[in-house]
Write an enzyme that holds these catalytic residues in place. Structure first.
Site, PDB file in Angstrom:
ATOM      1  N   GLY A  68      -0.633   0.039  -4.901  1.00 30.88           N
ATOM      2  CA  GLY A  68      -2.157  -0.547  -4.578  1.00 30.88           C
ATOM      3  C   GLY A  68      -2.942   0.543  -5.416  1.00 30.88           C
ATOM      4  O   GLY A  68      -3.787   1.878  -5.766  1.00 30.88           O
ATOM      5  N   CYS A  98       0.495  -1.057   0.310  1.00 29.87           N
ATOM      6  CA  CYS A  98      -0.191   0.343  -0.216  1.00 29.87           C
ATOM      7  C   CYS A  98       1.138   0.941  -0.112  1.00 29.87           C
ATOM      8  O   CYS A  98       2.630   0.980  -0.062  1.00 29.87           O
ATOM      9  CB  CYS A  98      -1.064  -0.417   1.814  1.00 29.87           C
ATOM     10  SG  CYS A  98      -2.230  -1.309   1.577  1.00 29.87           S
ATOM     11  N   ASN A 101       0.017   0.302   6.475  1.00 28.00           N
ATOM     12  CA  ASN A 101       0.927  -0.063   5.166  1.00 28.00           C
ATOM     13  C   ASN A 101       1.749  -1.609   6.055  1.00 28.00           C
ATOM     14  O   ASN A 101       2.113  -0.767   6.612  1.00 28.00           O
ATOM     15  CB  ASN A 101       2.079   0.994   4.270  1.00 28.00           C
ATOM     16  CG  ASN A 101       2.483  -0.151   3.267  1.00 28.00           C
ATOM     17  OD1 ASN A 101       3.572   0.801   2.813  1.00 28.00           O
ATOM     18  ND2 ASN A 101       2.324  -1.245   2.936  1.00 28.00           N
ATOM     19  N   TYR A 135      11.464  -4.268  -6.302  1.00 26.42           N
ATOM     20  CA  TYR A 135      10.243  -4.642  -7.809  1.00 26.42           C
ATOM     21  C   TYR A 135       9.220  -3.737  -7.069  1.00 26.42           C
ATOM     22  O   TYR A 135       9.019  -2.811  -8.211  1.00 26.42           O
ATOM     23  CB  TYR A 135       9.645  -6.252  -7.828  1.00 26.42           C
ATOM     24  CG  TYR A 135       8.062  -5.928  -8.069  1.00 26.42           C
ATOM     25  CD1 TYR A 135       8.285  -5.546  -9.531  1.00 26.42           C
ATOM     26  CD2 TYR A 135       7.060  -5.486  -7.307  1.00 26.42           C
ATOM     27  CE1 TYR A 135       6.227  -6.297 -10.396  1.00 26.42           C
ATOM     28  CE2 TYR A 135       6.131  -5.679  -8.171  1.00 26.42           C
ATOM     29  CZ  TYR A 135       5.641  -5.324  -9.829  1.00 26.42           C
ATOM     30  OH  TYR A 135       4.507  -5.715  -9.662  1.00 26.42           O
TER      31      TYR A 135
END
Lengths: 460, 460, 460, 460
Positions: B31, B5, B105, B247
């Site tokens: 997100g 998030c 998060n 990533y």
């Protein structure tokens, strides 16, 4: 004044969501602000709710996502400016025992006090409605797991309530010990149905069985329908809201044991006897004034006419110029050829602020009526309601601090006659003491909430 | 794998809602499932939340209804099939002290246990997210009214969390004692801003100040910014999620002290040294493989080419035929004139299930590549993440129960090389022990929740 | 049967679009399928049109994009299954002289022949409506540039038409030489207004001036209002549609010189004299039967009651179970307490297919009526209309091939009485020869289109 | 500059609408303003069109309403402020022979003259597009019914056009005698497909067969594919738009016989030879500058880096603060860690107004680049295009009245190098005389429309 809410529930029929849709559709007049349906297929509770009319909230695709043989539904009117989506009923709340759905019609007069108690213990509330306290009571370890769990919780509540409570496998319907709001039990080809008004049964083709009694709670599940009392018989004290008969309920509903349209026609007859007048024509302010105007015409022998026409297209998307007179004109139009040069008796069900009546009757004057005699099939409204009707504040109620003569002058008519409280009570079949007439008399049938509390919570 | 998030908060600037909108826009990659902004003008908390991309949820009219100088916002990815609207963050919950908004998060590993404790006391939860427990802790009479109220509550939590907590007049930002997820502090013309990634600062034209430290909580209100520790220094144990570098994070963000694009390029260089190959051309799977492919090309001296083109129009409204190969083709197209007759090195950031990689590389084979050498800039993913990344289950992770050779065969390439854990850790500037590599190694930096608990609550 | 269309136009007032909106709102009952407003500010013609009710098509924002002091508007009912957006009126078409907007009410009986002539010359049509031919006539070099350009074009047309034609700087209103459809001229604080019915003037607060005459065309521009005849006086032959009085027009409108509600009440009185019956109660099928039922009650001395209640919420978004009986029940509900054990006279305005009447009266029977006497305030409908009313085909018209006795049996009532054609004509103030009664008698006032042509073009 | 349009057609495959959807999806970059699909099932033509991206216009439900084995589709960019819905292509127009659908890519330079001729004869036009004249030609009795009906009509047209024309049973594809815009023929499992670019074939899994030739018209119906020439061979004069290779076409398409990505990479190599520079790093402005930047890096030996990151979420619903610099920043972000202290070569495909380039390169300067050398893979744009590209007016084209040195100063870079026209033509495989380079040189391959005419009609 604003509409009360409407409830509908059913258990044990295929496509319960469609049944709830139809039932609520028949109850739409009780609340146009939001609508919701909650269903269960014994395994999972699903819901669809939203702001607006039922037909705005539910569309055909929704039914496939609402499988199940039991359902409860709610249409709601809320009072404050910006109604909140999270307050839309039925509330669906998860507590330690799983999901529970709650639909409520009325106002709980001790909700604020109960809420503060629970908050002090660390509980968090999800809505600003008084209805939510029932779920906190149900989650309270003090009641949870006890026999008569829900009945014990209901017994803690004061004020006006018709409740539908649904868990995955059970439907509960309950009505407060005063029976303020109507709640009836019907039969749809063997499946029990519960609704605020019997017009919902008519639309479904269900049969009216009986009213849920004041202080009664019925539980419907796979074992059938079980009735119990959550309140000792000596504490039951009937106080049916007489305004349901005067205005709220649909004319084709059977409320507190008798048909509304007939009661309203009788109110017009009594009014004609209490306040006779020499005139050429009787006409209603459509459509709510229709039956009383007809009763007045029959009793007085003065011819009935439709001199005012209602526009059926007026809805929330209509964009209207900002002026009160326009806002009245767009809903109603006077047929001058009927009114011109006539002495007119106009019959309406009630006067609240008086401003709308003044504008409407001004249209008749402009159209050429020589005399206007206003007859009202309810007594002057002078006191607030704490049991679910959203009257404006006392300072806004035209009759609160005015004599009838002063109201007549304010509205600008040649004569004004309200039905008397006695006349009103003589039109219904129950005993006079079985009705709440507090908004006219100030005699409240039970202790009422502190005004501060009333403001702190929203009605539903 | 799915995105984590994103959080954004600001205090003390005009039009805080617009600032939050822009900040979240820069964090959208973290997100795509829901988005929300909550603002305060010191008197009232208002919010706008919904399912979908930020730009679906917020439109220009919303800003006028979101006045205030402080705001927090959230973009979210949820794991289960039908994400629920009530779980959309920031959560806005009323407790006895008024409204509080929470954006989270990470994943709290003791949330399930805490929830059960509160439910047993009669408390009712509004969401199925682990995040809600912080509000129940805050409402608990045990902590309420104590000095360091919020810090005491945060100290009860275990697992991964970056939190933004906003009340009418105060903004709190906190990061768990491991620093799993990034959270940075910036300065926008004198107003403090907090964001999951620094790319949000760049878009706003704000200046990066520093990272919020593991175990630190900062409180921003009219008195300024105050930092405190909710966790004793000896319990702070850094465990930065290395996957943010591989990533998750945007290539232009500064994460855990350094730029992601540069780290990723270095990963490609290391990969070229660890798994050299004789080939004609190096190409990325766009866009996530771009920097590592470039690093590989520079280190190996093999020419870089864009042999695979990404379609930028693919979005959630595209209606696609049901087939995996089509679903890959619509996102990427191979330029046969570049690939035909060539020995190709393809660089990607990771392999999760392996099925997408297999289909994508099959397109290269069809287009005429004579050899395909796949190089991956992360080690094989073999273990679940309990701290906020939504990997599939072990049985779905292609490398969980396969050797590299077996994975190579599954995907159907001529050679396959993963970067080593050591190589990976040598690409970042922090000490190796400062990063969490549990998904590769199974060495979890703190006790993890029982799997049953993990399933019972949704990640956010 | 289906509604005709409604027209509204105004010139020379500020906010002409709002005026058109209100005017059309009052005419909504004449067509619910599509709506449109076209305005001009002398420089540019702009429009907003769409399928659905006016309030669905136009919202408040539209007004700012529709500036100008002149406007025409249209509400439309179309006959065929899938009405096409390009047919929505007012048509706005560009020809060599610029944009022209056209609103039409009626049916042109020679439209098909004219269209084929123009197509043979290479012209391309944009719509499937008969209305479009007027623009091709206007673009025809044979008429273009001639004095009396538009009048010459109108003179080519046969059949029923009320037209509003607007160019950038001019508004034209015309009515066919028979005066089939109503079209009136009003005055809104000095600005001319034109409308299909006078109820539009009432809503706007405009004053009724006069009807546009059969064969008359009025041109309104900066020089004022100019009247001319496009048809020689000896070819004017009045044939006012009597169905406007029976059903179409709003009860508060003045149509063909007199108020509809009064005409309808007189129809009920005549009906009571033509078909007396011994009964306990008279009731209308609401709302269209109201005035005739009242006239019947007054004349017969039988008490009037509202025994059937109409549901005002039924709209196009209501999802109803598929069954005719349900579809009737959702619109109307019978109050059994009023009907039970009674001999009932039911008054309605017309019978078309007979199936709806049968179902509705069946509800009364079920509710316990002992006798049902149906009285209809129009004669039996036996012939098609070629001038703008969308009756079903002859095989569907229940009275087309049945005696009154056979219709009575079909509907299932104890007695059935239709008003006679003579009785009908005696209720209106004009000479009998001034009305078209072709749907009852088959005597058409002008040659009618070949049925093939009728099918080839859509009515509007 | 703005995109050209995109065409797709297919005949003889199941679910032609879905095929058209996918084909157009691959061509979306050629026009984002409107989209439309028209299908036929041999009996009826149906269409779905609208403003916006293809995925906004078409949803899954539409396919069931678009049955048929043949389809044409169009994506469009229109130039003027308020594009009109009626101009959305494919145009579907009814003329005397029935419905015809037309999709057009290009600009007809004699459309205005033809339109005036037809209007003088009384014809009425439905759109403001030049494309509509083809239908008026087809309806003209002079051509109608003649052998080679459509070919005769096409022969009347001048300027740039790729046309798809569909009647109930036939699909026609044609390309102007210069071959300005690309149009290719493919094979989808035996069914012919036609598309503006071959990337549409790749997405569908169709095989590229050949290009439609300049001056060729192919007719596809139940008898198969028939090719004919509507223009004598001596009038065919190739003038392929070189900008398709520079910018318009997707990099993975085969245009005018060769792959765009490879052409663009060669442009970068040539640019490096024509304008060498001593620098530390080469980077593209993503994504259009990518291949040329790579070619420049390879040829120059200067390392390639991704120093500028593109935000993929920017779409039409993003609400951005009003400032040019912000508008650039939201699309692109510079990675300061890559740029700081470096001499940077930036490669882009073209400069139009220069203002965007100036702002973008300013971001690099702010991020710490010590030198910025801009290299452009097209020559300076100095002349308007009359064949389908929507360049701004000459006064807005930065290079129209400026020397390269003045442009360099305007943009604010240390050096600026454009590729030469000769260099450009050496990168493509066709003969130099086969390409249109009029926007650089002012040498138009055919007479161009009078500017007044150009303004009078919209491009499509």
């Amino acid at each position: 004044m604003k509409e009360a809410c409407g409830l509908f529930g059913t258990y044990g029929c295929d496509g319960a969501a469609q049944k709830a849709y139809l039932g609520l559709f028949a109850l739409q007049h009780r609340g146009e602000e939001s609508a919701g349906i909650v269903v269960s297929d014994d395994r999972k509770i699903r819901s669809r709710k939203g702001m607006g009319l039922l037909t705005d909230v539910i569309d055909a695709d929704d039914f496939t996502e609402l499988p199940g043989h039991m359902a409860i539904g709610h249409v709601r009117y809320s009072t404050t400016g910006s109604p909140k989506p999270q307050n839309v009923q039925p509330l669906v709340i998860e507590y330690s025992q799983g999901l529970v759905a709650v639909a409520h019609n009325g106002t709980l007069t001790n909700a604020y006090r109960l809420r503060r108690q629970y908050e002090a213990r660390g509980s968090i509330f999800q809505t600003s409605t008084d209805s939510e306290v029932i779920v906190h009571l149900m989650a309270d370890p003090e009641y949870l797991g006890k026999p008569d769990h829900v009945a014990r919780c209901l017994a803690q509540l004061e004020g006006a309530f018709s409740f539908l409570i649904m868990t995955k496998r059970r439907l509960i319907a309950a009505r407060d010990r005063h029976g303020f709001r109507p709640l009836s039990l019907g039969d749809l080809d063997g499946a029990p149905v519960v609704a605020s008004e019997t017009c919902a049964f008519d639309l479904l083709g269900a049969r009216y069985v009986r009213d849920i009694e004041p202080g009664e709670m019925i539980t419907i599940d796979e074992r059938g329908v079980v009735s119990e009392r959550f309140c000792p018989p000596d504490q039951v004290k009937k106080a049916h809201c007489i305004f349901e008969h005067i205005y709220f309920a649909r004319p084709d509903s059977r409320i507190f044991g008798e048909n509304c349209q007939l009661v309203r026609t009788r109110l017009g007859e009594i009014l004609a006897r209490e306040h006779p007048v020499d005139a050429d024509v009787v006409m209603p302010l459509p459509d709510s004034g229709n039956p009383a105007a007809l009763g007045f015409a029959h009793e007085s022998g003065i011819p009935f006419q439709f001199g005012v026409i209602r526009n059926h297209y007026v809805g929330r998307t209509f964009i209207q110029p900002r002026s009160r007179s326009f806002s009245v004109r767009v809903k109603l139009n006077v047929i001058a050829d009927i009114v011109r040069g006539k002495r007119v008796v106009v019959v309406d069900d009630s006067i609240v602020r008086g401003t709308t009546s003044r504008t409407r009757l001004g249209m008749l004057r402009e159209a050429g009526a020589t005399e206007i005699h206003l007859r009202i099939s309810s007594p002057p409204i002078r006191h607030p309601c704490f049991f679910g009707i959203d009257f404006p504040t006392r300072t806004e109620l035209v009759a609160a601090a005015r004599t009838v003569e002063e109201v007549r002058e304010f509205i600008g008519v040649d004569s004004l006659g309200y039905i008397s409280v006695e006349g009103l009570l003589s039109a219904v079949s129950g005993a006079p003491c079985d009705y709440c007439t507090a908004c006219f008399t100030g005699d409240y049938p039970c202790p009422v909430a502190d005004p501060v509390e009333k403001l702190a919570l929203e009605r539903h």
